[in-house]
Design a protein around this motif. Structure first.
Motif, PDB file in Angstrom:
ATOM      1  N   UNK A 154       0.630  -1.279   0.121  1.00 26.52           N
ATOM      2  CA  UNK A 154      -0.095   0.059  -0.092  1.00 26.52           C
ATOM      3  C   UNK A 154       0.839   1.257  -0.168  1.00 26.52           C
ATOM      4  N   UNK A 155       0.338   2.229  -0.726  1.00 28.09           N
ATOM      5  CA  UNK A 155       1.077   3.465  -0.705  1.00 28.09           C
ATOM      6  C   UNK A 155       0.756   4.290   0.627  1.00 28.09           C
ATOM      7  N   UNK A 156       1.684   5.053   0.970  1.00 21.76           N
ATOM      8  CA  UNK A 156       1.263   5.808   2.318  1.00 21.76           C
ATOM      9  C   UNK A 156       1.709   7.323   2.010  1.00 21.76           C
ATOM     10  N   UNK A 157       1.252   8.234   2.455  1.00 21.84           N
ATOM     11  CA  UNK A 157       1.532   9.801   2.219  1.00 21.84           C
ATOM     12  C   UNK A 157       1.490  10.213   3.778  1.00 21.84           C
ATOM     13  N   UNK A 158       2.702  11.047   4.139  1.00 19.10           N
ATOM     14  CA  UNK A 158       2.647  11.667   5.454  1.00 19.10           C
ATOM     15  C   UNK A 158       2.625  13.153   5.077  1.00 19.10           C
ATOM     16  N   UNK A 161      10.568  23.536  10.080  1.00 16.76           N
ATOM     17  CA  UNK A 161      11.855  23.226  10.540  1.00 16.76           C
ATOM     18  C   UNK A 161      12.121  21.515  10.337  1.00 16.76           C
ATOM     19  N   UNK A 162      11.280  20.636  10.824  1.00 13.96           N
ATOM     20  CA  UNK A 162      11.366  19.218  10.328  1.00 13.96           C
ATOM     21  C   UNK A 162      11.559  18.972   9.104  1.00 13.96           C
ATOM     22  N   UNK A 163      10.973  19.535   8.015  1.00 13.33           N
ATOM     23  CA  UNK A 163      11.069  19.367   6.728  1.00 13.33           C
ATOM     24  C   UNK A 163      12.418  19.810   6.186  1.00 13.33           C
ATOM     25  N   UNK A 164      12.796  20.784   6.659  1.00 10.76           N
ATOM     26  CA  UNK A 164      14.259  21.510   6.111  1.00 10.76           C
ATOM     27  C   UNK A 164      15.345  20.530   6.868  1.00 10.76           C
ATOM     28  N   UNK A 165      15.125  19.978   8.083  1.00 11.48           N
ATOM     29  CA  UNK A 165      15.959  19.102   8.614  1.00 11.48           C
ATOM     30  C   UNK A 165      15.939  17.535   8.017  1.00 11.48           C
ATOM     31  N   UNK A 166      15.216  17.431   6.937  1.00  9.40           N
ATOM     32  CA  UNK A 166      15.106  16.165   6.371  1.00  9.40           C
ATOM     33  C   UNK A 166      14.005  15.004   6.825  1.00  9.40           C
ATOM     34  N   UNK A 167      13.277  15.663   7.732  1.00  7.63           N
ATOM     35  CA  UNK A 167      12.009  14.688   7.959  1.00  7.63           C
ATOM     36  C   UNK A 167      11.249  13.932   6.795  1.00  7.63           C
ATOM     37  N   UNK A 168      10.976  12.829   7.006  1.00  6.57           N
ATOM     38  CA  UNK A 168      10.174  12.280   5.764  1.00  6.57           C
ATOM     39  C   UNK A 168       8.597  12.761   5.598  1.00  6.57           C
ATOM     40  N   UNK A 169       8.440  13.418   4.745  1.00  4.00           N
ATOM     41  CA  UNK A 169       7.238  13.900   4.491  1.00  4.00           C
ATOM     42  C   UNK A 169       6.836  14.082   2.979  1.00  4.00           C
ATOM     43  N   UNK A 170       5.608  14.020   2.913  1.00  6.96           N
ATOM     44  CA  UNK A 170       5.458  14.062   1.150  1.00  6.96           C
ATOM     45  C   UNK A 170       4.621  15.638   0.828  1.00  6.96           C
ATOM     46  N   UNK A 171       3.743  15.812   1.996  1.00  8.84           N
ATOM     47  CA  UNK A 171       2.887  17.393   1.870  1.00  8.84           C
ATOM     48  C   UNK A 171       2.793  18.076   3.216  1.00  8.84           C
ATOM     49  N   UNK A 172       3.301  19.269   2.847  1.00  9.84           N
ATOM     50  CA  UNK A 172       3.448  20.248   3.985  1.00  9.84           C
ATOM     51  C   UNK A 172       2.251  21.337   3.918  1.00  9.84           C
ATOM     52  N   UNK A 173       1.200  21.583   5.009  1.00 12.26           N
ATOM     53  CA  UNK A 173       0.142  22.490   4.822  1.00 12.26           C
ATOM     54  C   UNK A 173       0.354  23.662   5.966  1.00 12.26           C
ATOM     55  N   UNK A 212       9.433  17.709  -2.804  1.00 11.94           N
ATOM     56  CA  UNK A 212      10.316  16.879  -3.616  1.00 11.94           C
ATOM     57  C   UNK A 212      10.593  15.665  -2.936  1.00 11.94           C
ATOM     58  N   UNK A 213      10.684  15.695  -1.916  1.00 14.05           N
ATOM     59  CA  UNK A 213      11.246  14.580  -1.054  1.00 14.05           C
ATOM     60  C   UNK A 213      10.074  13.202  -0.948  1.00 14.05           C
ATOM     61  N   UNK A 214       8.960  13.644  -1.416  1.00  9.29           N
ATOM     62  CA  UNK A 214       7.558  12.512  -1.370  1.00  9.29           C
ATOM     63  C   UNK A 214       8.101  11.388  -1.947  1.00  9.29           C
ATOM     64  N   UNK A 215       7.821  10.216  -1.110  1.00 14.33           N
ATOM     65  CA  UNK A 215       8.262   8.864  -1.220  1.00 14.33           C
ATOM     66  C   UNK A 215       7.451   8.489  -2.679  1.00 14.33           C
ATOM     67  N   UNK A 216       6.132   8.666  -2.435  1.00 11.01           N
ATOM     68  CA  UNK A 216       5.234   8.135  -3.553  1.00 11.01           C
ATOM     69  C   UNK A 216       4.652   9.550  -4.201  1.00 11.01           C
ATOM     70  N   UNK A 217       5.224   9.907  -5.211  1.00  5.00           N
ATOM     71  CA  UNK A 217       5.004  11.165  -5.927  1.00  5.00           C
ATOM     72  C   UNK A 217       3.487  11.160  -6.659  1.00  5.00           C
ATOM     73  N   UNK A 218       3.010  10.004  -7.152  1.00  2.00           N
ATOM     74  CA  UNK A 218       1.686   9.941  -7.709  1.00  2.00           C
ATOM     75  C   UNK A 218       0.566  10.088  -6.534  1.00  2.00           C
ATOM     76  N   UNK A 219       0.831   9.460  -5.407  1.00  2.00           N
ATOM     77  CA  UNK A 219      -0.212   9.115  -4.258  1.00  2.00           C
ATOM     78  C   UNK A 219      -0.282  10.643  -3.712  1.00  2.00           C
ATOM     79  N   UNK A 220       1.156  11.424  -3.527  1.00  2.00           N
ATOM     80  CA  UNK A 220       1.042  12.572  -2.910  1.00  2.00           C
ATOM     81  C   UNK A 220       0.280  13.640  -3.745  1.00  2.00           C
TER      82      UNK A 220
END
Length: 238
Positions: free
Chosen positions: A6-10, A49-61, A202-210
């Motif tokens: 299964x795909x997952x989006x963070x 700051x988490x995103x900038x530090x490299x935390x795995x994420x696909x979408x940031x609101x 850009x770091x989104x693991x599954x770009x299609x799902x994101x």
């Protein structure tokens, strides 16, 4: 991912969107079987700051442009869409024990504590801008009357529990609480426009799902959920 996995989006989302984003994620999962949405909410500044530090994420609101821009400036944004707007309101504990009617009352003797979100949190930035325009900010600071919440929901809780006689939060936060009442809406011209940009990372693991989720956030179905919680599409009057 392997076939059949299964795909997952963070999704990292501003605290003020907590209820709406969970409802929207549920609707998305229903219409996109095989995609799981994981949500983490908090203050926009610390999520950025988490995103900038490299935390795995696909979408940031984010709840303001400043923190979405900070992510983009690091070269981490694939696409940014300005999604929503909101209003800033002055709230008091139910029953209004201090008799606050307008922002000017905050500097009066009946008020010992005013809750605002933190200085780098969008809700705190908007609130400070409005108080500065009303020429109240310096007096509140000098009187040591400001209690800062780590995010807007913690700020709301200070008022709900009566630890502050008043606070400034989003209209959407006031709407979900039966422990506070709104005594005034701040003039939208007294602060930057409240803007919620959503960023496909850009770091989104599954770009299609994101990307599917990014599109879903812009859909009429998602908009209906946001509106139910009191958000408005950008360009329309809340």
């Amino acid at each position: 991912r392997t076939a059949g996995e299964p795909a997952s989006i963070t999704v990292l989302a501003a605290a003020s969107t907590t209820d709406a984003i969970h409802d929207i994620a549920e609707a998305f999962e229903t219409s996109h079987p095989g995609v799981a949405v994981r949500i983490s909410t908090g203050p926009s500044n610390s999520l950025a700051q988490q995103v900038i530090a490299g935390a795995p994420a696909d979408i940031y609101l984010s709840a303001n442009m400043k923190w979405a821009d900070a992510v983009a400036e690091q070269g981490l944004a694939e696409e940014t869409v300005e999604l929503l707007t909101n209003r800033m309101v002055l709230v008091v504990p139910r029953g209004n024990p201090a008799g606050v009617k307008e922002p000017g009352d905050l500097v009066g003797p009946g008020v010992t504590m005013v809750a605002l979100a933190g200085e780098n949190v969008p809700a705190g930035i908007y609130a400070e801008q409005a108080l500065r325009q009303l020429q109240l900010l310096d007096e509140l600071r000098e009187g040591r009357k400001l209690a800062r919440g780590a995010d807007v929901r913690i700020t709301l809780a200070y008022v709900e529990r009566g630890e502050a006689e008043a606070g400034i939060v989003y209209a959407t936060d006031a709407r979900i609480s039966d422990q506070v009442e709104v005594v005034a809406e701040l003039d939208p011209m007294s602060h930057d426009q409240v803007t919620y940009p959503v960023v496909l990372l850009k770091a989104a693991k599954d770009k299609t799902a994101a990307r599917q989720f990014l599109r879903f956030l812009q859909s009429a179905e998602a908009q209906t959920v946001f509106e139910r919680y009191g958000f408005s599409r950008l360009g329309t009057r809340p």
